[in-house]
Write an enzyme that holds these catalytic residues in place. Structure first.
Site, PDB file in Angstrom:
ATOM      1  N   LEU A   1      18.790 -27.969  -7.809  1.00  0.00           N
ATOM      2  CA  LEU A   1      17.682 -27.500  -6.977  1.00  0.00           C
ATOM      3  C   LEU A   1      17.624 -25.968  -6.905  1.00  0.00           C
ATOM      4  O   LEU A   1      17.265 -25.400  -5.882  1.00  0.00           O
ATOM      5  CB  LEU A   1      17.769 -28.097  -5.562  1.00  0.00           C
ATOM      6  CG  LEU A   1      16.422 -28.499  -4.943  1.00  0.00           C
ATOM      7  CD1 LEU A   1      15.830 -29.664  -5.727  1.00  0.00           C
ATOM      8  CD2 LEU A   1      16.576 -28.878  -3.495  1.00  0.00           C
TER       9      LEU A   1
ATOM     10  N   GLU B   1       0.820  -1.202   0.000  1.00  0.00           N
ATOM     11  CA  GLU B   1       0.000   0.000   0.000  1.00  0.00           C
ATOM     12  C   GLU B   1       0.863   1.265   0.000  1.00  0.00           C
ATOM     13  O   GLU B   1       0.560   2.247  -0.682  1.00  0.00           O
ATOM     14  CB  GLU B   1      -0.927   0.017   1.224  1.00  0.00           C
ATOM     15  CG  GLU B   1      -1.877  -1.163   1.296  1.00  0.00           C
ATOM     16  CD  GLU B   1      -1.331  -2.319   2.108  1.00  0.00           C
ATOM     17  OE1 GLU B   1      -2.131  -3.035   2.721  1.00  0.00           O
ATOM     18  OE2 GLU B   1      -0.093  -2.498   2.129  1.00  0.00           O
TER      19      GLU B   1
ATOM     20  N   ALA C   1       6.562 -35.877 -10.125  1.00  0.00           N
ATOM     21  CA  ALA C   1       6.188 -36.207 -11.495  1.00  0.00           C
ATOM     22  C   ALA C   1       6.269 -37.717 -11.663  1.00  0.00           C
ATOM     23  O   ALA C   1       7.196 -38.363 -11.159  1.00  0.00           O
ATOM     24  CB  ALA C   1       7.119 -35.515 -12.488  1.00  0.00           C
TER      25      ALA C   1
ATOM     26  N   ASP D   1      20.413 -38.427  -7.577  1.00  0.00           N
ATOM     27  CA  ASP D   1      20.136 -37.553  -8.725  1.00  0.00           C
ATOM     28  C   ASP D   1      21.109 -36.398  -8.888  1.00  0.00           C
ATOM     29  O   ASP D   1      21.167 -35.784  -9.959  1.00  0.00           O
ATOM     30  CB  ASP D   1      18.720 -36.985  -8.606  1.00  0.00           C
ATOM     31  CG  ASP D   1      17.650 -38.061  -8.669  1.00  0.00           C
ATOM     32  OD1 ASP D   1      17.943 -39.153  -9.195  1.00  0.00           O
ATOM     33  OD2 ASP D   1      16.529 -37.815  -8.186  1.00  0.00           O
TER      34      ASP D   1
ATOM     35  N   ARG E   1      15.394 -21.310 -11.812  1.00  0.00           N
ATOM     36  CA  ARG E   1      16.061 -20.772 -12.996  1.00  0.00           C
ATOM     37  C   ARG E   1      15.052 -20.133 -13.949  1.00  0.00           C
ATOM     38  O   ARG E   1      13.872 -20.482 -13.961  1.00  0.00           O
ATOM     39  CB  ARG E   1      16.834 -21.895 -13.711  1.00  0.00           C
ATOM     40  CG  ARG E   1      17.879 -22.551 -12.817  1.00  0.00           C
ATOM     41  CD  ARG E   1      18.765 -23.523 -13.566  1.00  0.00           C
ATOM     42  NE  ARG E   1      18.102 -24.744 -13.985  1.00  0.00           N
ATOM     43  CZ  ARG E   1      17.922 -25.808 -13.201  1.00  0.00           C
ATOM     44  NH1 ARG E   1      18.319 -25.784 -11.933  1.00  0.00           N
ATOM     45  NH2 ARG E   1      17.340 -26.900 -13.662  1.00  0.00           N
TER      46      ARG E   1
END
Length: 360
Positions: free
Chosen positions: A201, A49, A151, A197, A204
């Site tokens: 992390l 505000e 996923a 993996d 991007r």
């Protein structure tokens, strides 16, 4: 133009950089023209505000203010927003939702009304509530808002039998994940995901370059097994290793790495103690990008608030050892965690189910 919708868009600019403050958007409208816009700045700087009113200048007099959250009426790191609104001689204030913070709730709008400023409450309240879900849980439940993202293939796998998982989801899904990361205060993974993996992390941009404001990367590593050659240790921003081990000297050469000592429970990092630490550090939005073991534990403990599940039209086959959620699980379908307020979004060939586990 829908001015409150514009205020919501502005609020998204603040996500991921203002916690524990809420990500608010605001604008000043005079004679059907936007003369000032603002969004919450990092803690200690202007609220939305104030930014909008200062941009409007003299044009704020007699104008209308649209804000996604009730203006504050107490002095924290910054002066009360209602004082600035009153002083600017704004005529009317449109507020989407009240602030559940006990220091604010109902007091900001009351002060405005006492000063003869017309108020309107409730426009696009459902959208604003969704945008502020992390803050709302943070102030009402004193705990961060936890989103689980994973996923999987059409047959429910997150990897092949050899462990290959790049890439199950498509480019558009992965681009959305970077947006999720940039809007989060912290991302949590387990050490097994780091070992298996070796992820960056990072959040991007479309050119695959890290953005300037990175969420905390938190590795749950009870016994400090994170390899020193892990890519995550060398990324911009801060990587936290949450551990119960005292042998942390080998990470002293990594300036972006910090060690948090978290108690153990059943040989693993105590999740409730970790969440308490996150709350005490003002972290309100947390994204989980772990494997099935950690996700299963979080679901078993009913700690997940929101689920974003990407489903790719691919069949992997093989035994179902690569499930996105493992844990102890349930014995009866009646005991399953119900996802409510769910919706589907399409990302290229993928579909994503977005829904909620917990109400707050």
């Amino acid at each position: 133009m829908n001015y409150m919708s514009r205020a919501i868009s502005l609020s998204k600019k603040a996500l991921g950089s203002v916690s524990p403050n809420p990500a608010v958007g605001a604008l000043v409208v005079n004679n059907d023209k936007i003369v000032g816009e603002g969004w919450t700045q990092p803690p200690g700087q202007n609220h939305a505000e104030i930014m909008a009113i200062e941009q409007a200048g003299e044009l704020a007099k007699g104008a209308s203010l649209y804000t996604t959250l009730e203006p504050c009426n107490y002095h924290g790191r910054t002066p009360p927003c209602v004082e600035k609104i009153i002083k600017s001689q704004i005529k009317k204030v449109h507020i989407s939702i009240l602030d559940p913070n006990k220091n604010v709730y109902g007091q900001g709008i009351k002060k405005l009304q006492e000063q003869g400023i017309e108020t309107e409450l409730g426009e696009l309240s459902e959208k604003v509530t969704m945008n502020l879900e992390g803050y709302l849980k943070f102030v009402t439940k004193k705990s961060p808002f936890i989103t689980a993202k994973f996923a999987m293939s059409l047959d429910g796998k997150i990897a092949t039998k050899t462990g290959d998982s790049k890439w199950i989801s498509g480019d558009k899904s992965r681009r959305f994940v970077h947006e999720l990361r940039s809007a989060s205060d912290a991302i949590i993974i387990g050490v097994n995901t780091v070992i298996k993996d070796n992820p960056k992390l990072t959040a991007r941009n479309k050119s695959e370059r890290p953005i300037s404001n990175q969420p905390l990367r938190i590795i749950l590593d009870t016994n400090l097994r994170t390899p020193l050659n892990s890519i995550i240790l060398k990324q911009p921003g801060t990587t936290i290793i949450a551990t119960n081990s005292s042998d942390d000297s080998r990470f002293s050469n990594f300036p972006n790495v910090k060690i948090w000592k978290i108690p153990k429970y059943n040989s693993h990092i105590s999740i409730p103690d970790l969440l308490a630490t996150l709350y005490n550090k003002g972290i309100s939005n947390v994204l989980i990008e772990s494997g099935g073991t950690l996700l299963g534990t979080l679901f078993d403990q009913k700690l997940i608030d929101k689920v974003i599940a990407f489903i790719s039209p691919k069949i992997i086959g093989g035994e179902n050892t690569n499930s996105p959620v493992i844990g102890t699980g349930i014995e009866s379908i009646n005991d399953s965690i119900k996802i409510h307020n769910s919706k589907w979004r399409k990302f290229g060939d993928d579909m994503a189910m977005i829904g909620y586990c917990n109400k707050f």
